[in-house]
Structure formats: structure tokens, C-alpha cells
Motif scaffolding. Structure first.
Motif, mmCIF file in Angstrom:
data_model
loop_
_atom_site.group_PDB
_atom_site.id
_atom_site.type_symbol
_atom_site.label_atom_id
_atom_site.label_comp_id
_atom_site.label_asym_id
_atom_site.label_seq_id
_atom_site.Cartn_x
_atom_site.Cartn_y
_atom_site.Cartn_z
ATOM 1 N N PHE A 107 0.836 -1.200 0.000
ATOM 2 C CA PHE A 107 0.000 0.000 0.000
ATOM 3 C C PHE A 107 0.873 1.254 0.000
ATOM 4 C CE2 PHE A 107 -3.043 3.039 1.941
ATOM 5 C CZ PHE A 107 -4.090 2.877 1.042
ATOM 6 N N ALA A 108 1.982 1.202 0.752
ATOM 7 C CA ALA A 108 2.899 2.345 0.800
ATOM 8 C C ALA A 108 3.604 2.552 -0.535
ATOM 9 C CB ALA A 108 3.926 2.143 1.910
ATOM 10 N N TYR A 109 3.727 1.510 -1.336
ATOM 11 C CA TYR A 109 4.335 1.673 -2.658
ATOM 12 C C TYR A 109 3.441 2.535 -3.552
ATOM 13 C CZ TYR A 109 6.284 0.561 -7.241
ATOM 14 O OH TYR A 109 6.830 0.660 -8.500
ATOM 15 N N PHE A 110 2.141 2.304 -3.473
ATOM 16 C CA PHE A 110 1.209 3.060 -4.316
ATOM 17 C C PHE A 110 0.831 4.413 -3.703
ATOM 18 C CE2 PHE A 110 0.442 -1.346 -5.783
ATOM 19 C CZ PHE A 110 0.673 -1.153 -7.137
ATOM 20 N N PHE A 111 0.937 4.521 -2.372
ATOM 21 C CA PHE A 111 0.651 5.783 -1.685
ATOM 22 C C PHE A 111 1.834 6.084 -0.757
ATOM 23 C CE2 PHE A 111 -3.348 3.735 -2.744
ATOM 24 C CZ PHE A 111 -4.031 4.758 -3.400
ATOM 25 N N PRO A 112 2.926 6.609 -1.308
ATOM 26 C CA PRO A 112 4.196 6.727 -0.565
ATOM 27 C C PRO A 112 4.127 7.541 0.713
ATOM 28 C CG PRO A 112 4.546 7.053 -2.914
ATOM 29 C CD PRO A 112 3.065 7.045 -2.701
ATOM 30 N N VAL A 113 3.167 8.435 0.844
ATOM 31 C CA VAL A 113 3.104 9.260 2.053
ATOM 32 C C VAL A 113 2.900 8.403 3.298
ATOM 33 C CG1 VAL A 113 0.609 9.663 2.063
ATOM 34 C CG2 VAL A 113 2.151 11.407 2.994
ATOM 35 N N LEU A 114 2.390 7.180 3.127
ATOM 36 C CA LEU A 114 2.173 6.297 4.268
ATOM 37 C C LEU A 114 3.478 6.006 4.999
ATOM 38 C CD1 LEU A 114 0.201 4.500 5.877
ATOM 39 C CD2 LEU A 114 0.697 2.651 4.269
ATOM 40 N N PHE A 115 4.603 5.932 4.264
ATOM 41 C CA PHE A 115 5.897 5.672 4.881
ATOM 42 C C PHE A 115 6.726 6.942 5.037
ATOM 43 C CE2 PHE A 115 6.840 0.857 4.237
ATOM 44 C CZ PHE A 115 5.814 0.565 5.123
ATOM 45 N N ALA A 116 6.112 8.098 4.860
ATOM 46 C CA ALA A 116 6.809 9.369 5.058
ATOM 47 C C ALA A 116 5.831 10.381 5.648
ATOM 48 C CB ALA A 116 7.405 9.877 3.748
ATOM 49 N N ILE A 117 5.226 10.026 6.768
ATOM 50 C CA ILE A 117 4.201 10.862 7.391
ATOM 51 C C ILE A 117 4.865 12.074 8.044
ATOM 52 C CG2 ILE A 117 2.409 10.951 9.162
ATOM 53 C CD1 ILE A 117 2.006 7.959 8.750
ATOM 54 N N CYS A 171 0.605 10.817 -5.174
ATOM 55 C CA CYS A 171 1.634 11.451 -4.347
ATOM 56 C C CYS A 171 1.016 12.496 -3.419
ATOM 57 C CB CYS A 171 2.708 12.094 -5.226
ATOM 58 S SG CYS A 171 3.784 10.897 -6.056
ATOM 59 N N TRP A 172 -0.249 12.313 -3.115
ATOM 60 C CA TRP A 172 -0.923 13.236 -2.215
ATOM 61 C C TRP A 172 -0.225 13.237 -0.854
ATOM 62 C CZ3 TRP A 172 -3.172 12.424 2.551
ATOM 63 C CH2 TRP A 172 -3.912 13.494 3.066
#
Length: 675
Positions: A245-255, A661-662
Motif C-alpha cells: 500500500f505504501a508503494y502506491f501511496f508513498p506518504v504512508l511511509f513518510a508521514i 503522491c498526495w
């Protein structure tokens, strides 16, 4: 059969178990299972090593997963087969560090023709295979003679190896391994009377412990056997899905947990990776606490100080003229000081042992005094002829391969040979440190080799890095394999069977690790945002310092100050740990503290969460000292992200990028362009 009779049959009292009476050990099933687990660990370690510079042996995890899988086989594996599984898996999984894929090779790719006089070195797949072959076997052939000294003669503890043996004993309903007669401060001769007394106390204590703890141990064993697959499965799936999921929505691993300003300008954001949490559980609370203390000092104090004072004028994350490159030198000073001080008493013990006239202690067997402590028959040991031939061949072949890969201008053949010799000497010191403290100080040993080669081949940065890598490879590999041999010794597995597993695991891992690294290089920039490879900068920066002698402005003062401080702390920690004082584990680890400098805060915070979970569970909820249910979950967390990283790699290779990349306005999301 009573316990003492069982121990005597297994060789604890000096008798060996004939090979014809031993259980199956080196089997096709055990090797294949070990290779499969090792390949998963290899991908996991390569990914995590390139991200944070930290990898794990995962010997306990290998044994645990091997046991769980064997429960569904038609014929469950014996304890000795599980040890072969574990040994093969560790040899396969630790190659990313042993062959320098997380440090040496990325460092060579950072070379600058303008600054270093040589262009960046990017190895092709076949060249990386040759380099791996050059360093993959030296530590394996070095292990048998070192085993004889540190495990059989000195009886060093090797905490991780001992813990793995205890786990295997619990899961297979065996009496606990005999771990009470051991030398905590190096090799100290025991008189026959002392040894006889100790042996008697050991048998009695084992019986008492077995009676007192049997019910709790049974609960733990049944919980692992019945619930182990469920715990491992859900943690694996949860970590894998979160990673995907973090691959498709990278902000998950860069909060941007602390706000976009701190995230964008000072690199303060949070990566809630379950793999990092699992690593924190495995590392333990004291280590993760040391790492986060380093993070606070490096990134909350020294980084702003260097930036605002004008000592590091570039962007904070720049390794050349930014704050991250500036605090790197303080980190390097801490690692060198901590490693040197902690190794010093081990080296002194070793030298004093060499010149001591009473280097053999005694055991009493059937009323006769003997100096032979080996409990295995010759047909189960690795013949010394194999060791000598293997060492000679690995040095000669390794020297030729290094010369072919890097050329005569890169490093002279005689310098490579010297690197192997130095690696052998450093291996002995490193293994002894590992046996006493459970920490293999390969980072410090690598720096020692770099210092030596700066004098032997001055001005040659390539030679400095390569020769240091050769020496470090032998020390790291010998240490990791020694933990497995300690497990095998306590559970009475054949050293020769383990040796075969090590050779096979190392051979297969050459291809697996090289292929994985090549694919990562094609899909990502290494070092880069997704895989910063922090240890590469340590190798290259020290090589440049030894050549030029120039440090960033004011960094030398902080480097010296922190080096002296952690030299004192390391001396105190070593002194108290050798006396088994409880204070020792709460004195910050210099290496872990320095790792907090090398990595951005996002890598450390999640590990602290895991460390807190480990401490809370161990002190409040664990059934007994053998309760490893939390380790099962941590293993699933780590392996889940490692396996899904392969999927992410394939997606990246085929041009499948982030869906959105939201929220990535701070510019630090992997897979998204900077804002």
C-alpha cells in the motif's frame, strides 16, 4: 532415561555419540528448506541494509520458521536437521553484508573522478559475481579452527547461539542445553576440582530447573506449535499489505508527523514500517533506546547547530556539504572509539592467552584427567586438511578474482593477500567479542583495516575500500557462522553437516544477492532517496579523510569530544558487562548511538516502538524466559516487508509507479518526485 544418562549419551560428560547412532542431520529436505528461508532473509537484509545500514542474522527466526514448516511435513525434522536449516539460512541471508553489497559496492559507485582521481565504479552482474566469490568462502574455512578455540576450549557464551539452542530444545521437548560452564572473561583455566564441582552443579541445576519450569515451558511450546503459524501468517500478511500500500501511496511511509516544515527542511518525518517495528523487537529495548538517543543528539541538536552556524551550508540531507554529511564525522568517531575500546580487553586477553603456559583447562571423565574437550568424533568434525586447502584456495582464488574485477591499478595482488591475512587476525578478535557481548564489531574492524591500508597504499582510495572490505568480510562471516556452531555444539549437531550447509548457503547466496542487487540498481538510484546506503558514506568518507586529512569546519572538535566520551562509556560498559552487572545493558551502545546519526529520524522512531513493545511484553506478559511468541510476530513483520520488496522491485522495473503522491509536499516520499 534420567537426565544425567541422556547428557552422557549426548556427549556433555565427554563421551561422543557415534555417527551410526545419530539422528538424520544433513538431509536434502533440511538444505532446501534452509535455502528457501535464507533467500527470503537475503532479500530482506539487502533491502533493510541499503535503507539503514543494519542487517540481522535472524538465526532464531530461521530455526523457528524451519520448525513450523517441518510440522506440516510427512516426517518432521529432527533437532539436528533444524540446526542445518538454520545454518544454511544464515549463510545465505547474511551475504549482503559479507560481500559488501550494502556498503562497499555503493561506496565505490560514489567515487568522483574530479575529487578522487578515479571515476565511479559500477560492477556488472558477472563482475559482482566474481567479487562475491572472492570473499564468500574465506570466513567459512576459517570457522572450524576458531570453533575449536572459542567454543570447545574457551566455552564462550555466544548469547544468540545459546538462545537459539534453548529455543530448539524447548520446541523439541529436549532437556535444556548445558550452558552453565562457560568463560565470561575470556579463557581462564579451571582446576580439575573446580571443573568437577561445576559439572556436578550443572547436572543438579538442570534437573531442578526442569522440574520448576516444566509446566510454563510446556505452555510456551504448545503455544508456538499451535498458534505459531497463525501469528507468523497474520504478521507477515499485515506487513506485506502495508508495504504494498505504501508503494502506491508513498506518504504512508513518510508521514510528516512533526509538520511539513520539519519534514521538508530538517528530515523529521515518521515511517511506520512494521518491518522496522519487528527489527526493534528483535534488537531489544536497550539497543533501540541507544539508537534513538543518538538520533536526538544528531538530528535535534548537532544538525541544526551545524546548519545555523554555517559549518554545513548545503541542504540538510546533503552528504557532501550538508548537516547530514557534517554529523557523519561525529558518528564515525563514536563507532571507531567504541569499537576500539570494547575490543582492547579482548585483544589483551587473547595475547596473554597466547603466552600463557597454562592454556588448557581440564575435565574429569571416569576419574581420568584429560585435555581434550571435544565431544564429537572425527568423522563428524571438519578435517584440518580441508581447512588448510580451503583457506589456501580461497585466498589464491580471491586474490586473482579481485585483480580481474578491479585491475592492477585498483589494488595490488599482494595488498589483497594482506587483506585476507588481516581479516583472519581480526576475525579472531571479532569472534571473541561476539562470544562475550553478542556484538560483532565489524564496523570497527573495517575501520582498522582502512587505517592500515592507508599506510600501506597511501592515496589509493579504491585499494583502501576494497582491502578493508576483504578484511571485514572474513571477520563478519566467521562471527555469524560461529553463532550457528555454538547452537550446534549445545544441541550436539555435526559440525561437518553445518560446514556443508554453510558452503551451500554461501554459494547459492552469491547468485541470489548479486541478482537482487543488480535489479535494485536498475530500478532505483543507489544511494538515493529510497535506499540511502548510509554505510557507503562511512567507508568513502574515512578513505578520503585518510588520504586528505581534511574535515568539515569544526567537525573535528565534536568528533574528538564524542570519541572521548564514548571511549569512557565503552570502557565502563565492558568493565561492568564482564562482571555481569545489570548496569551494563543500560549504558548506551556506541555503535547503536552512531547508527542514530547515520539514519534519518524516520528509521529510528519505529524501531523504538518495537523496543518498547519487547520490553513491555518481556517484563509484564511473557510466560517465562523461553516465551518467544513476540519474536514470532516480529519475524512475520520483517519477512513480510522483505518479500513484498521483491514485488515492489518488479513493479518499479516494469514502470508501475505510485498511484498518488498526495501529502508528499515535503519531498521525501520514495517513488515521488520532490515538490
Amino acid at each position: 532415561m534420567n537426565l544425567i544418562t541422556w547428557l552422557r549419551r549426548r556427549g556433555v560428560s565427554g563421551e561422543s555419540v557415534p555417527a551410526s547412532q545419530s539422528q538424520p542431520e544433513f538431509t536434502f529436505t533440511a538444505v532446501i528448506l534452509g535455502l528457501a528461508i535464507g533467500c527470503l532473509i537475503c532479500f530482506t537484509n539487502l533491502s533493510l541494509g541499503l535503507q539503514s545500514g543494519w542487517i540481522s542474522m535472524m538465526s532464531i527466526q530461521s530455526a523457528l520458521i524451519g520448525f513450523l514448516i517441518s510440522r506440516i511435513l510427512p516426517t518432521p525434522l529432527t533437532p539436528q536437521e533444524i540446526i542445518v536449516v538454520q545454518t544454511t539460512a544464515v549463510a545465505t541471508g547474511t551475504m549482503p553484508l559479507a560481500a559488501g553489497f550494502v556498503g562497499i559496492l555503493p561506496a565505490l559507485s560514489l567515487l568522483s573522478e574530479e575529487r578522487d582521481g578515479v571515476p565511479p565504479i559500477h560492477l556488472t552482474w558477472i563482475s559482482a559475481i566474481a567479487w562475491s566469490c572472492a570473499v564468500a568462502y574465506f570466513g567459512v574455512f576459517l570457522s572450524p579452527p576458531i570453533r575449536k578455540q572459542v567454543i570447545i576450549e574457551e566455552q564462550l557464551t555466544f548469547p544468540s547461539g545459546t538462545a537459539t539452542a534453548q529455543l530448539i530444545s524447548v520446541l523439541h521437548k529436549l532437556p535444556p542445553p548445558d550452558t552453565s560452564i562457560r568463560q565470561r572473561r575470556g579463557y581462564k583455566p579451571l582446576s580439575p576440582e573446580e571443573n568437577t564441582s561445576a559439572a556436578g552443579e550443572t547436572s543438579g541445576s538442570l534437573i531442578a530447573d526442569n522440574d520448576d519450569d516444566e509446566s510454563e515451558t510446556t505452555i510456551v511450546r504448545e503455544a508456538v506449535q499451535h498458534d505459531g503459524w497463525w501469528s507468523l501468517s497474520w504478521s507477515f500478511v499485515a506487513s506485506g499489505l502495508m508495504t504494498l500500500f505504501a508503494y502506491f501511496f508513498p506518504v504512508l511511509f513518510a508521514i510528516p508527523l512533526f509538520g511539513n516544515y520539519l519534514a521538508s527542511n530538517w528530515l523529521w518525518y515518521f515511517t511506520p514500517s512494521l518491518s522496522y517495528v519487528g527489527q526493534g523487537i528483535i534488537m531489544g529495548f536497550p539497543t533501540t533506546l541507544s539508537m534513538n538517543m543518538g538520533m536526538l543528539v544528531g538530528w535535534a541538536i548537532l544538525s541544526p547547530l551545524s546548519k545555523l552556524s554555517g559549518w554545513a551550508p548545503g541542504p540538510v540531507g546533503d552528504m557532501s556539504n550538508g548537516a547530514r554529511g557534517w554529523i557523519l564525522w561525529t558518528s564515525l568517531g563514536i563507532m571507531c572509539s567504541d569499537s576500539f575500546v570494547s575490543l582492547l580487553p579482548v585483544g589483551v586477553d587473547y595475547v596473554s592467552d597466547m603466552f600463557s603456559k597454562s592454556r588448557n583447562d581440564y575435565v574429569v571423565i571416569d576419574g581420568n584427567t584429560t585435555e581434550n574437550h571435544e565431544t564429537e568424533t572425527e568423522d563428524r568434525l571438519v578435517p584440518m586438511k580441508w581447512v588448510l586447502v580451503g583457506l589456501a584456495f580461497s585466498i589464491c582464488a580471491g586474490t586473482i578474482l579481485v585483480w580481474i574485477v578491479f585491475g592492477h591499478d585498483g589494488i595490488k595482488p599482494w595488498a589483497t593477500v594482506l587483506g585476507f591475512v588481516l581479516g583472519g587476525m581480526l576475525s579472531i578478535i571479532g569472534v571473541r567479542a561476539l562470544g562475550e557481548t553478542d556484538l560483532n564489531p565489524v564496523s570497527g574492524l573495517g575501520k582498522i583495516s582502512q587505517l592500515l591500508f592507508a599506510w600501506i597504499q597511501p592515496g589509493n582510495i579504491v585499494a583502501n575500500i576494497i582491502a578493508g572490505g576483504v578484511a571485514e568480510a572474513g571477520a563478519q562471516q566467521a562471527g555469524d557462522l560461529m553463532q550457528d556452531l555454538k547452537t550446534g555444539h549445545l544441541c550436539h549437531a555435526s559440525p561437518r553437516a553445518q560446514f556443508y550447509g554453510q558452503l551451500i548457503g554461501s554459494s547459492v547466496s552469491i547468485v541470489v544477492t548479486t541478482t537482487a542487487f543488480t535489479l535494485y540498481n536498475r530500478a532505483y538510484v543507489i544511494p538515493g532517496p529510497s535506499f540511502p546506503a548510509p554505510t557507503a558514506y562511512v567507508w568513502l568518507s574515512l578513505a578520503r579523510l585518510l588520504r586528505d586529512g581534511q574535515l568539515p569546519e569544526k567537525s573535528s572538535s565534536f568528533m574528538i569530544g564524542f570519541s572521548l566520551l564514548f571511549g569512557l562509556l565503552s570502557a565502563t560498559k565492558t568493565f561492568t558487562s564482564r562482571r555481569q552487572h545489570w548496569v551494563a545493558k543500560w549504558i548506551p551502545s556506541g555503535v547503536a548511538f552512531a547508527i542514530g546519526f547515520l539514519n534519518t529520524p524516520s528509521f529510528s522512531i519505529a524501531r523504538l516502538i518495537g523496543g518498547v513493545m519487547e520490553y513491555t511484553y518481556r517484563t509484564r506478559y511473557a510466560k517465562d524466559k523461553n516465551d518467544i511468541r513476540l519474536i514470532v510476530i516480529a519475524s512475520g513483520f520483517v519477512l513480510g516487508e522483505g518479500v513484498i520488496s521483491i514485488v515492489s522491485l518488479v513493479l518499479q522495473t516494469f514502470g508501475v509507479h505510485a498511484a498518488s503522491c498526495w501529502g508528499c509536499g515535503h519531498g521525501h516520499c520514495g517513488g515521488c518526485p520532490p515538490a
